[in-house]
Scaffold this motif. Structure first.
Motif, PDB file in Angstrom:
ATOM      1  N   ASP A  71      47.432  49.697  22.162  1.00 30.69           N
ATOM      2  CA  ASP A  71      48.508  49.996  23.115  1.00 30.69           C
ATOM      3  C   ASP A  71      47.922  49.997  24.534  1.00 30.69           C
ATOM      4  OD1 ASP A  71      50.585  50.968  24.631  1.00 30.69           O
ATOM      5  OD2 ASP A  71      51.017  52.690  23.348  1.00 30.69           O
ATOM      6  N   ILE A  72      48.333  49.021  25.357  1.00 35.91           N
ATOM      7  CA  ILE A  72      47.821  48.958  26.738  1.00 35.91           C
ATOM      8  C   ILE A  72      48.953  49.183  27.749  1.00 35.91           C
ATOM      9  CG2 ILE A  72      45.848  47.441  26.192  1.00 35.91           C
ATOM     10  CD1 ILE A  72      47.675  45.146  27.510  1.00 35.91           C
ATOM     11  N   THR A  73      50.055  49.763  27.287  1.00 36.66           N
ATOM     12  CA  THR A  73      51.212  49.981  28.165  1.00 36.66           C
ATOM     13  C   THR A  73      50.811  50.789  29.397  1.00 36.66           C
ATOM     14  OG1 THR A  73      52.486  50.151  26.115  1.00 36.66           O
ATOM     15  CG2 THR A  73      53.641  50.668  28.172  1.00 36.66           C
ATOM     16  N   GLY A  74      51.008  50.217  30.572  1.00 38.94           N
ATOM     17  CA  GLY A  74      50.726  50.935  31.814  1.00 38.94           C
ATOM     18  C   GLY A  74      49.261  51.060  32.192  1.00 38.94           C
ATOM     19  N   VAL A  75      48.371  50.472  31.382  1.00 37.77           N
ATOM     20  CA  VAL A  75      46.937  50.519  31.729  1.00 37.77           C
ATOM     21  C   VAL A  75      46.722  49.652  32.975  1.00 37.77           C
ATOM     22  CG1 VAL A  75      44.599  49.863  30.955  1.00 37.77           C
ATOM     23  CG2 VAL A  75      46.191  50.920  29.347  1.00 37.77           C
ATOM     24  N   PRO A  76      46.063  50.186  34.031  1.00 43.56           N
ATOM     25  CA  PRO A  76      45.907  49.403  35.265  1.00 43.56           C
ATOM     26  C   PRO A  76      45.075  48.141  35.084  1.00 43.56           C
ATOM     27  CG  PRO A  76      44.700  51.488  35.401  1.00 43.56           C
ATOM     28  CD  PRO A  76      45.498  51.532  34.137  1.00 43.56           C
ATOM     29  N   SER A  77      45.348  47.147  35.934  1.00 43.64           N
ATOM     30  CA  SER A  77      44.743  45.807  35.823  1.00 43.64           C
ATOM     31  C   SER A  77      43.226  45.836  35.677  1.00 43.64           C
ATOM     32  CB  SER A  77      45.086  44.970  37.070  1.00 43.64           C
ATOM     33  OG  SER A  77      46.465  44.918  37.237  1.00 43.64           O
ATOM     34  N   HIS A  78      42.548  46.631  36.531  1.00 38.08           N
ATOM     35  CA  HIS A  78      41.071  46.587  36.529  1.00 38.08           C
ATOM     36  C   HIS A  78      40.487  47.073  35.200  1.00 38.08           C
ATOM     37  CE1 HIS A  78      41.857  50.744  37.882  1.00 38.08           C
ATOM     38  NE2 HIS A  78      40.690  51.028  37.330  1.00 38.08           N
ATOM     39  N   LYS A  79      41.268  47.851  34.449  1.00 39.78           N
ATOM     40  CA  LYS A  79      40.776  48.319  33.147  1.00 39.78           C
ATOM     41  C   LYS A  79      41.054  47.298  32.041  1.00 39.78           C
ATOM     42  CE  LYS A  79      40.700  53.243  34.010  1.00 39.78           C
ATOM     43  NZ  LYS A  79      41.239  54.566  33.691  1.00 39.78           N
ATOM     44  N   LEU A  80      41.891  46.302  32.340  1.00 43.56           N
ATOM     45  CA  LEU A  80      42.205  45.271  31.341  1.00 43.56           C
ATOM     46  C   LEU A  80      41.178  44.145  31.342  1.00 43.56           C
ATOM     47  CD1 LEU A  80      46.080  44.988  31.774  1.00 43.56           C
ATOM     48  CD2 LEU A  80      44.820  46.300  30.063  1.00 43.56           C
ATOM     49  N   VAL A  81      40.520  43.931  32.497  1.00 41.46           N
ATOM     50  CA  VAL A  81      39.543  42.828  32.597  1.00 41.46           C
ATOM     51  C   VAL A  81      38.421  42.973  31.554  1.00 41.46           C
ATOM     52  CG1 VAL A  81      37.897  41.644  34.111  1.00 41.46           C
ATOM     53  CG2 VAL A  81      40.093  42.391  35.018  1.00 41.46           C
ATOM     54  N   PRO A  82      37.799  44.176  31.405  1.00 33.20           N
ATOM     55  CA  PRO A  82      36.754  44.295  30.383  1.00 33.20           C
ATOM     56  C   PRO A  82      37.264  44.098  28.960  1.00 33.20           C
ATOM     57  CG  PRO A  82      36.813  46.264  31.800  1.00 33.20           C
ATOM     58  CD  PRO A  82      37.984  45.409  32.166  1.00 33.20           C
ATOM     59  N   LYS A  83      38.574  44.273  28.759  1.00 37.36           N
ATOM     60  CA  LYS A  83      39.147  44.085  27.418  1.00 37.36           C
ATOM     61  C   LYS A  83      39.372  42.608  27.101  1.00 37.36           C
ATOM     62  CE  LYS A  83      41.658  48.504  27.485  1.00 37.36           C
ATOM     63  NZ  LYS A  83      40.888  49.225  26.457  1.00 37.36           N
ATOM     64  N   GLY A  84      39.316  41.756  28.146  1.00 36.38           N
ATOM     65  CA  GLY A  84      39.481  40.317  27.914  1.00 36.38           C
ATOM     66  C   GLY A  84      40.768  39.732  28.448  1.00 36.38           C
ATOM     67  N   ILE A  85      41.394  40.431  29.418  1.00 37.45           N
ATOM     68  CA  ILE A  85      42.633  39.920  30.024  1.00 37.45           C
ATOM     69  C   ILE A  85      42.368  39.591  31.493  1.00 37.45           C
ATOM     70  CG2 ILE A  85      45.041  40.445  30.622  1.00 37.45           C
ATOM     71  CD1 ILE A  85      45.076  42.409  28.267  1.00 37.45           C
ATOM     72  N   SER A  86      42.730  38.383  31.903  1.00 40.81           N
ATOM     73  CA  SER A  86      42.522  37.972  33.299  1.00 40.81           C
ATOM     74  C   SER A  86      43.804  37.337  33.817  1.00 40.81           C
ATOM     75  CB  SER A  86      41.371  36.955  33.364  1.00 40.81           C
ATOM     76  OG  SER A  86      41.019  36.720  34.691  1.00 40.81           O
ATOM     77  N   MET A  87      44.107  37.590  35.100  1.00 36.96           N
ATOM     78  CA  MET A  87      45.343  37.042  35.666  1.00 36.96           C
ATOM     79  C   MET A  87      45.057  36.296  36.961  1.00 36.96           C
ATOM     80  SD  MET A  87      48.960  38.887  36.490  1.00 36.96           S
ATOM     81  CE  MET A  87      50.138  38.195  37.642  1.00 36.96           C
ATOM     82  N   VAL A  88      45.697  35.143  37.117  1.00 34.41           N
ATOM     83  CA  VAL A  88      45.642  34.403  38.385  1.00 34.41           C
ATOM     84  C   VAL A  88      46.975  34.647  39.076  1.00 34.41           C
ATOM     85  CG1 VAL A  88      45.347  32.156  39.494  1.00 34.41           C
ATOM     86  CG2 VAL A  88      44.185  32.639  37.327  1.00 34.41           C
ATOM     87  N   PRO A  89      46.973  35.472  40.142  1.00 30.22           N
ATOM     88  CA  PRO A  89      48.254  35.818  40.777  1.00 30.22           C
ATOM     89  C   PRO A  89      48.840  34.650  41.554  1.00 30.22           C
ATOM     90  CG  PRO A  89      46.434  36.751  42.035  1.00 30.22           C
ATOM     91  CD  PRO A  89      45.832  36.090  40.827  1.00 30.22           C
ATOM     92  N   GLU A  90      50.122  34.719  41.807  1.00 26.58           N
ATOM     93  CA  GLU A  90      50.768  33.733  42.670  1.00 26.58           C
ATOM     94  C   GLU A  90      50.115  33.826  44.047  1.00 26.58           C
ATOM     95  OE1 GLU A  90      54.994  33.295  44.865  1.00 26.58           O
ATOM     96  OE2 GLU A  90      55.098  34.150  42.856  1.00 26.58           O
ATOM     97  N   GLY A  91      49.791  32.675  44.647  1.00 19.72           N
ATOM     98  CA  GLY A  91      49.170  32.693  45.978  1.00 19.72           C
ATOM     99  C   GLY A  91      47.653  32.666  45.946  1.00 19.72           C
ATOM    100  N   ARG A  92      47.064  32.627  44.746  1.00 17.10           N
ATOM    101  CA  ARG A  92      45.620  32.376  44.538  1.00 17.10           C
ATOM    102  C   ARG A  92      44.683  33.506  44.938  1.00 17.10           C
ATOM    103  NH1 ARG A  92      47.300  27.208  47.489  1.00 17.10           N
ATOM    104  NH2 ARG A  92      48.716  26.418  45.918  1.00 17.10           N
ATOM    105  N   MET A  93      44.884  34.128  46.124  1.00 18.38           N
ATOM    106  CA  MET A  93      44.083  35.294  46.540  1.00 18.38           C
ATOM    107  C   MET A  93      42.573  35.031  46.547  1.00 18.38           C
ATOM    108  SD  MET A  93      46.520  37.540  46.983  1.00 18.38           S
ATOM    109  CE  MET A  93      48.177  37.888  46.470  1.00 18.38           C
ATOM    110  N   LEU A  94      42.176  33.881  47.065  1.00 21.79           N
ATOM    111  CA  LEU A  94      40.743  33.591  47.178  1.00 21.79           C
ATOM    112  C   LEU A  94      40.158  34.321  48.391  1.00 21.79           C
ATOM    113  CD1 LEU A  94      40.581  29.728  46.520  1.00 21.79           C
ATOM    114  CD2 LEU A  94      40.172  31.575  44.897  1.00 21.79           C
TER     115      LEU A  94
END
Length: 241
Positions: A71-94
């Motif tokens: 259950d990852i409901t509401g878990v903040p983004s930075h805590k999902l990266v070590p679990k293996g989830i990555s997101m490329v946001p709209e607008g690239r953010m380089l």
């Protein structure tokens, strides 16, 4: 007999919105290992909100999100990266003032093993030869298509099992869109599950394994990409048919 693919992500009755107002009214879907899943629909129907609620950028108002059964409901983004989830946001953010390679290395900030970082860089360069050609270039000087490639490549540096893409073709010329979509297919072939939100319905349906169409915060049509391409209702509403 075909191996049954593992469910990587399960979204159940997800509700989310802003300032107490619901945008999503109970969205449910599953994403399977190594598949490309597309979320389609007009502007403002809740596609990006779905991604934000999954990745913990906004807190869901109801429902559940499970990643590999957890259950990852509401878990903040930075805590999902070590679990293996990555997101490329709209607008690239380089990081526009940094080199391409330094941008990529930012994607591996959680990895301390230099050998693993080097292996990931090599893997990314193999997938994106043009990114390797530009590795010493300042990211802000690249074309829109090249910047999008760098953004996707950077997200792969965290070694994700689930890659989430928000409008990767936005603002790109048709030729570059095809190129980006070819890269997305190559990534899926490596076993990474991809969830893509896109305005470009025709090309997305031609590429994805499964898709669902969102309207007023609810799933109204779902099915295999190739089936939805020939669905008269989808054609009329989203493909200009």
């Amino acid at each position: 007999m075909e191996n049954k693919k593992e469910i990587i992500l399960e979204v159940k009755d997800l509700e989310a919105g802003y300032n107490g107002m619901n945008v999503l009214n109970g969205i449910s879907f599953t994403a399977k290992e190594g598949e490309i899943l597309a979320i389609l629909g007009s502007n403002g129907v809740g596609k990006s909100t779905t991604l934000r609620a999954i990745t913990g950028t906004i807190k869901p108002m109801g429902g559940k999100v499970y990643y590999r059964g957890e259950d990852i409901t509401g878990v903040p983004s930075h805590k999902l990266v070590p679990k293996g989830i990555s997101m490329v946001p709209e607008g690239r953010m380089l990081f526009a003032g940094m080199t391409v390679e330094d941008n990529l290395l930012m994607g591996a900030y959680l990895e301390k093993d230099k050998k693993k970082i080097k292996e990931r860089l090599d893997k990314v360069y193999k997938l994106f030869p043009r990114v390797e050609e530009r590795k010493k270039q300042i990211a802000g000087t690249l074309s829109g298509g090249e910047q999008q490639m760098v953004a996707i490549a950077r997200s792969l540096m965290s070694d994700p099992q689930l890659l989430i893409l928000d409008e990767p073709s936005l603002g790109l010329m048709p030729k570059l869109v095809q190129e980006i979509f070819e890269f997305i297919k190559s990534i899926a072939k490596t076993g990474i599950t991809i969830i893509i939100v896109e305005q470009n319905a025709t090309d997305t349906l031609a590429m994805c394994d499964y898709a669902f169409v969102v309207q007023n915060g609810e799933v109204v049509i779902e099915g295999r990409g190739d089936e939805l391409l020939t669905n008269t209702e989808v054609q009329r509403a989203y493909l200009g048919g």
